[in-house]
Design an enzyme around this catalytic site. Structure first.
Site, short mmCIF file in Angstrom:
data_model
loop_
_atom_site.label_atom_id
_atom_site.label_comp_id
_atom_site.label_asym_id
_atom_site.label_seq_id
_atom_site.Cartn_x
_atom_site.Cartn_y
_atom_site.Cartn_z
N LYS A 284 121.90 41.59 -2.40
CA LYS A 284 120.61 41.93 -1.80
C LYS A 284 120.36 40.45 -1.30
O LYS A 284 120.78 39.63 -1.95
CB LYS A 284 119.76 42.30 -3.10
CG LYS A 284 118.26 42.24 -3.02
CD LYS A 284 117.31 42.92 -4.26
CE LYS A 284 115.86 43.31 -3.97
NZ LYS A 284 114.96 43.28 -4.96
N SER B 124 111.76 47.38 -4.44
CA SER B 124 112.67 46.72 -3.56
C SER B 124 113.92 46.85 -3.06
O SER B 124 113.96 46.07 -1.96
CB SER B 124 111.82 45.34 -3.28
OG SER B 124 112.15 45.52 -5.18
N SER C 182 112.34 47.43 -9.79
CA SER C 182 113.02 47.92 -8.74
C SER C 182 114.52 47.89 -8.10
O SER C 182 115.51 48.06 -7.21
CB SER C 182 113.13 46.38 -7.24
OG SER C 182 111.32 45.59 -7.15
N1 GLN Z 1 106.98 47.80 -6.99
C1 GLN Z 1 107.13 46.46 -7.90
C2 GLN Z 1 105.84 45.59 -7.13
O1 GLN Z 1 105.71 45.75 -6.31
C3 GLN Z 1 108.34 46.17 -8.54
C4 GLN Z 1 108.80 44.79 -7.69
C5 GLN Z 1 109.78 44.66 -7.84
O2 GLN Z 1 110.39 45.36 -8.51
N2 GLN Z 1 110.52 43.50 -7.43
O3 GLN Z 1 105.84 44.71 -7.53
#
Ligand code: GLN
Length: 484
Positions: free
Chosen positions: A76, A151, A175
């Protein structure tokens, strides 16, 4: 070939059925063929990857391989890997080349794994659809009109379309697990502190945790063997003996007590997702597990609490992007203040700005007690719900996400609808608990994930529970069509 486990790939390398350079070329070819439609990778560097593969082949020839030696892994783009771009999905870091390795990267390098490329992601890991990336949205391999989740959407699409045998992700509020559910593979968010955050670009430091994204629980176990371990450079890294997750996969779940939180099966859950999750739980029952109803009475508060705490921490973490130390700097400005303003105005996308504004607001004098402190108190209550639940059961099961993958653009302009994607995942981040998502079937040709939540440091148990299901089902071996 595309469904081979990491262990089988390792065996193939050891037996010289193929070399790491051949394997790496094979995946680089696949990326070349399919990345235009998926946009899963932000950067690839053939020369670097092949050089790593060559070194791994040497290690194998010398008889010094470890289980991941020579295996390509997609990383990532939130991790710093020396000499590679680390954009975190943002214009702010578009031209940033990492000067050092994150601990996670260092560990993969030491294991002889090959970095096959850096994957696309929501900007600074803020999002659930991968539509906030400065480098464009990622497409879901199961249907290109749908989002892959976020994400870690680039890693998700890469694993689902088999552009890499496995990938890394990070999970601050879901995410790893939500994209695993929407793209149909296995993902694990470890207990907070088990994997070092050093060199992982910070979003919300008390929640961020890196983990594996792979085809099976067994592959995740192999990656966990590499990724975990105490790190002096991360003050929240736990001092704990390293575990061998592979050796604890015996497939037995005899006497397992599964807690089903009634709050996970109420309003808001897509009925077809519910049906598949329930039948997966039924399968566990047939394998000898006992089902117990439990309650997580404060789960409905997890989203509001998270959207106070995560933006608060983000507003502080992202203050470092000032155009002075590194990253983007605006072209024309009058004075220092003007330079700061324009740099941040131009360098950050809308969702990131929204979070910085919310975070600054909830931390400001006069609002701190009303929002930030209150949220921290409720965070404790949410953790205590889990402590109470684990007095009655060994593992908690439910959906990973409330729906299957949704249409690109559908929730983009509606942040509250987007935030609801993490209704089942966020509470475990607030509590610091480990959790997984595993493939549990398909509805309308779209994958659905089953979530398993464990007590602190129960990764070995979770992986084994997932492994036992995967020995009796083949949902995890299904891959998206059209990516030959
Ligand atoms: N969807 C959540 C956010 O927008 C979690 C994102 C994540 O786990 N990085 O913050």
């Amino acid at each position: 070939m595309l469904n081979l486990s990491l262990q089988s790939l390792s065996l193939g390398l050891e037996k010289k059925t193929f070399s790491s350079q051949e394997l790496t070329k094979f995946y680089l070819e696949r990326i070349k063929r399919h990345n235009t439609s998926l946009n899963a990778f932000i950067s690839i560097d053939e020369d670097k990857s092949l050089l790593m593969a060559k070194k791994s082949d040497e290690l194998i020839a010398e008889g010094r391989p470890s289980p991941l030696t020579g295996i390509p892994i997609a990383q990532k783009d939130i991790f710093c890997a020396q000499g590679w771009p680390a954009t975190c999905g943002s214009k702010m870091l578009e031209n940033f080349i990492a000067p050092y390795d994150a601990t996670v990267i260092e560990k993969f390098n030491a294991a002889g794994a090959v970095n096959i490329g850096k994957t696309n992601m929501d900007e600074f890991a803020m999002g659930s659809s991968n539509e906030t990336s400065y480098f464009g949205p990622v497409k879901n391999p199961w249907n290109l009109e749908l989002v892959p989740g976020g994400s870690s959407g680039g890693s998700a699409a890469a694993v689902a379309a088999r552009l890499a045998p496995a990938a890394t992700g990070t999970d601050t509020g879901g995410s790893i697990r939500q994209p695993a559910s929407l793209c149909g593979f296995t993902g694990l968010k470890p207990t907070y502190g088990l994997v070092s955050r050093y060199g992982m670009i910070a979003f919300a430091s008390s929640l961020d945790q890196a983990g594996p994204m792979a085809i099976s629980a067994e592959d995740c176990a192999l990656m966990m063997n590499v990724m975990t371990g105490h790190d002096k450079r991360d003050s929240t890294s736990v001092e704990r003996d390293k575990e061998d997750y592979m050796s604890q996969l015996n497939g037995s779940i005899k006497g397992l007590k599964i807690g089903i939180p009634k709050e996970f099966f109420s309003q808001g859950l897509d009925p077809s997702v519910q049906t598949l999750v329930e039948s997966a739980i039924e399968q566990y029952k047939n394998l000898g597990a006992e089902i117990i109803e439990i309650s997580l009475p404060n789960n409905h508060l997890a989203i509001p609490v998270y959207y106070v705490i995560a933006p608060a921490e983000a507003s502080s973490n992202l203050s470092r992007y000032d155009g002075v130390r590194y990253g983007y700097r605006t072209k024309e400005y009058d004075d220092l203040m003007d330079m700061y303003f324009k740099t941040r105005q131009e360098g950050f996308g809308n969702e990131v700005k929204r979070r910085i504004l919310i975070g600054t607001y909830v931390l400001s004098a006069g609002y701190y007690d009303a929002y930030y402190l209150k949220a921290q108190k409720i965070r404790r209550l949410i953790s205590e719900d889990f402590t109470n639940a684990f007095k009655k059961c060994d593992v908690i099961m439910g959906p990973s996400a409330p729906s299957v993958a949704f249409k690109a653009g559908e929730k983009k302009e509606d942040p509250l609808a987007m935030y609801m994607q993490d209704i089942y995942t966020i509470s475990t981040n607030l509590a610091g608990l480990p959790a997984m998502s595993i493939p549990a079937g398909f509805t309308n040709n779209l994958p659905v994930g089953l979530q398993l939540i464990g007590n602190y440091f129960s990764e070995a148990k979770l992986l084994n529970i997932a492994h036992s299901y995967q020995q009796h089902t083949d949902w995890h071996l299904q891959s998206a069509k059209g990516f030959d």
